[in-house]
Motif scaffolding. Structure first.
Motif, PDB file in Angstrom:
ATOM      1  N   ALA A  28       0.788  -1.067  -0.110  1.00  0.00           N
ATOM      2  CA  ALA A  28       0.021   0.087  -0.118  1.00  0.00           C
ATOM      3  C   ALA A  28       0.658   1.347   0.185  1.00  0.00           C
ATOM      4  N   LEU A  29       0.998   1.848  -1.200  1.00  0.00           N
ATOM      5  CA  LEU A  29       2.280   2.705  -1.177  1.00  0.00           C
ATOM      6  C   LEU A  29       1.857   4.095  -0.738  1.00  0.00           C
ATOM      7  N   ALA A  30       0.217   4.259  -0.482  1.00  0.00           N
ATOM      8  CA  ALA A  30      -0.149   5.624  -0.081  1.00  0.00           C
ATOM      9  C   ALA A  30       0.165   5.766   1.431  1.00  0.00           C
ATOM     10  N   GLY A  31       0.734   4.541   2.067  1.00  0.00           N
ATOM     11  CA  GLY A  31       1.081   4.488   3.252  1.00  0.00           C
ATOM     12  C   GLY A  31       0.299   4.325   4.567  1.00  0.00           C
ATOM     13  N   TRP A  32       0.682   4.189   5.854  1.00  0.00           N
ATOM     14  CA  TRP A  32      -0.289   3.787   7.071  1.00  0.00           C
ATOM     15  C   TRP A  32      -1.235   4.513   7.015  1.00  0.00           C
ATOM     16  N   GLU A  33      -1.407   6.075   6.811  1.00  0.00           N
ATOM     17  CA  GLU A  33      -2.575   6.451   7.169  1.00  0.00           C
ATOM     18  C   GLU A  33      -3.959   6.218   6.323  1.00  0.00           C
ATOM     19  N   SER A  34      -3.310   5.590   5.054  1.00  0.00           N
ATOM     20  CA  SER A  34      -4.423   5.443   4.224  1.00  0.00           C
ATOM     21  C   SER A  34      -4.844   3.885   4.629  1.00  0.00           C
ATOM     22  N   VAL A  35      -4.211   3.203   5.021  1.00  0.00           N
ATOM     23  CA  VAL A  35      -4.415   1.632   5.387  1.00  0.00           C
ATOM     24  C   VAL A  35      -5.304   2.160   6.796  1.00  0.00           C
ATOM     25  N   GLU A  36      -5.021   2.770   7.445  1.00  0.00           N
ATOM     26  CA  GLU A  36      -5.926   3.095   8.667  1.00  0.00           C
ATOM     27  C   GLU A  36      -7.475   3.375   8.350  1.00  0.00           C
ATOM     28  N   ALA A  37      -7.041   4.293   7.394  1.00  0.00           N
ATOM     29  CA  ALA A  37      -8.633   4.819   6.800  1.00  0.00           C
ATOM     30  C   ALA A  37      -9.481   3.604   6.411  1.00  0.00           C
ATOM     31  N   ALA A  38      -8.811   2.863   5.698  1.00  0.00           N
ATOM     32  CA  ALA A  38      -9.402   1.586   4.821  1.00  0.00           C
ATOM     33  C   ALA A  38      -9.966   0.587   5.882  1.00  0.00           C
ATOM     34  N   THR A  39      -9.060   0.487   7.050  1.00  0.00           N
ATOM     35  CA  THR A  39      -9.613  -0.358   8.093  1.00  0.00           C
ATOM     36  C   THR A  39     -10.641   0.052   9.100  1.00  0.00           C
ATOM     37  N   ALA A  40     -10.704   1.544   9.266  1.00  0.00           N
ATOM     38  CA  ALA A  40     -11.576   2.026  10.047  1.00  0.00           C
ATOM     39  C   ALA A  40     -12.923   2.228   9.153  1.00  0.00           C
ATOM     40  N   ASP A  41     -12.897   2.038   7.822  1.00  0.00           N
ATOM     41  CA  ASP A  41     -14.252   1.778   7.130  1.00  0.00           C
ATOM     42  C   ASP A  41     -14.497   0.374   6.876  1.00  0.00           C
ATOM     43  N   GLY A  42     -13.718  -0.429   7.346  1.00  0.00           N
ATOM     44  CA  GLY A  42     -14.207  -1.914   7.277  1.00  0.00           C
ATOM     45  C   GLY A  42     -13.849  -2.470   5.934  1.00  0.00           C
ATOM     46  N   LYS A  43     -12.998  -1.800   5.047  1.00  0.00           N
ATOM     47  CA  LYS A  43     -12.784  -2.516   3.958  1.00  0.00           C
ATOM     48  C   LYS A  43     -11.531  -3.541   3.841  1.00  0.00           C
ATOM     49  N   LEU A  44     -10.660  -3.802   4.913  1.00  0.00           N
ATOM     50  CA  LEU A  44      -9.727  -4.832   5.241  1.00  0.00           C
ATOM     51  C   LEU A  44     -10.007  -5.804   5.837  1.00  0.00           C
ATOM     52  N   LEU A  45     -11.270  -6.240   6.357  1.00  0.00           N
ATOM     53  CA  LEU A  45     -11.522  -7.095   7.087  1.00  0.00           C
ATOM     54  C   LEU A  45     -11.036  -8.526   6.572  1.00  0.00           C
ATOM     55  N   GLY A  46     -10.184  -9.326   7.425  1.00  0.00           N
ATOM     56  CA  GLY A  46      -9.685 -10.681   6.832  1.00  0.00           C
ATOM     57  C   GLY A  46      -8.334 -10.511   6.265  1.00  0.00           C
ATOM     58  N   CYS A  47      -7.917  -9.224   6.147  1.00  0.00           N
ATOM     59  CA  CYS A  47      -6.659  -9.118   5.572  1.00  0.00           C
ATOM     60  C   CYS A  47      -5.339  -8.809   6.657  1.00  0.00           C
ATOM     61  N   LEU A  48      -4.714  -9.473   6.354  1.00  0.00           N
ATOM     62  CA  LEU A  48      -3.297  -9.240   7.115  1.00  0.00           C
ATOM     63  C   LEU A  48      -2.630  -7.995   7.027  1.00  0.00           C
ATOM     64  N   GLN A  49      -2.210  -7.206   8.037  1.00  0.00           N
ATOM     65  CA  GLN A  49      -1.385  -5.965   7.656  1.00  0.00           C
ATOM     66  C   GLN A  49       0.005  -6.296   8.228  1.00  0.00           C
ATOM     67  N   LEU A  50       1.102  -6.066   7.360  1.00  0.00           N
ATOM     68  CA  LEU A  50       2.339  -6.126   7.863  1.00  0.00           C
ATOM     69  C   LEU A  50       3.281  -4.967   7.438  1.00  0.00           C
TER      70      LEU A  50
END
Length: 96
Positions: A26-48
């Motif tokens: 996710a080249l947009a960085g952690w803030e974008s990952v955190e926003a997608a996680t908060a929106d429930g878009k990354l359920l079931g995905c492992l974040q490393l």
């Protein structure tokens, strides 16, 4: 892999299989990952995190990957690989 690690480095390893089918940076960085996680878009995905601190997402299926790409792929700037920062800098600056 186990045999090679033993013969080349003299170490024993244990491989543990993970049930993930695809990985994307996710080249947009952690803030974008955190926003997608908060929106429930990354359920079931492992974040490393890779060696350079960049987010890497593991997807449980190709379907989940396609769904995330459709929903938030542009926001996350998902890529199947990432170049080391020094190499990327040389590419951008045209340095050798």
């Amino acid at each position: 892999v186990s045999a090679r690690m033993q013969s080349e480095y003299g170490v024993d390893i244990t491989l543990e299989r993970l049930s993930y089918q695809a990985a994307r940076w996710a080249l947009a960085g952690w803030e974008s990952v955190e926003a997608a996680t908060a929106d429930g878009k990354l359920l079931g995905c492992l974040q490393l995190e890779d060696a350079y601190g960049r987010p890497v997402l593991l997807f449980p299926s190709e379907w989940k990957l396609a769904n995330v790409v459709q929903e938030v792929g542009d926001d996350l700037q998902l890529r199947p690989y990432a170049v080391a920062p020094d190499v990327e800098e040389r590419r951008r600056g045209g340095k050798k």
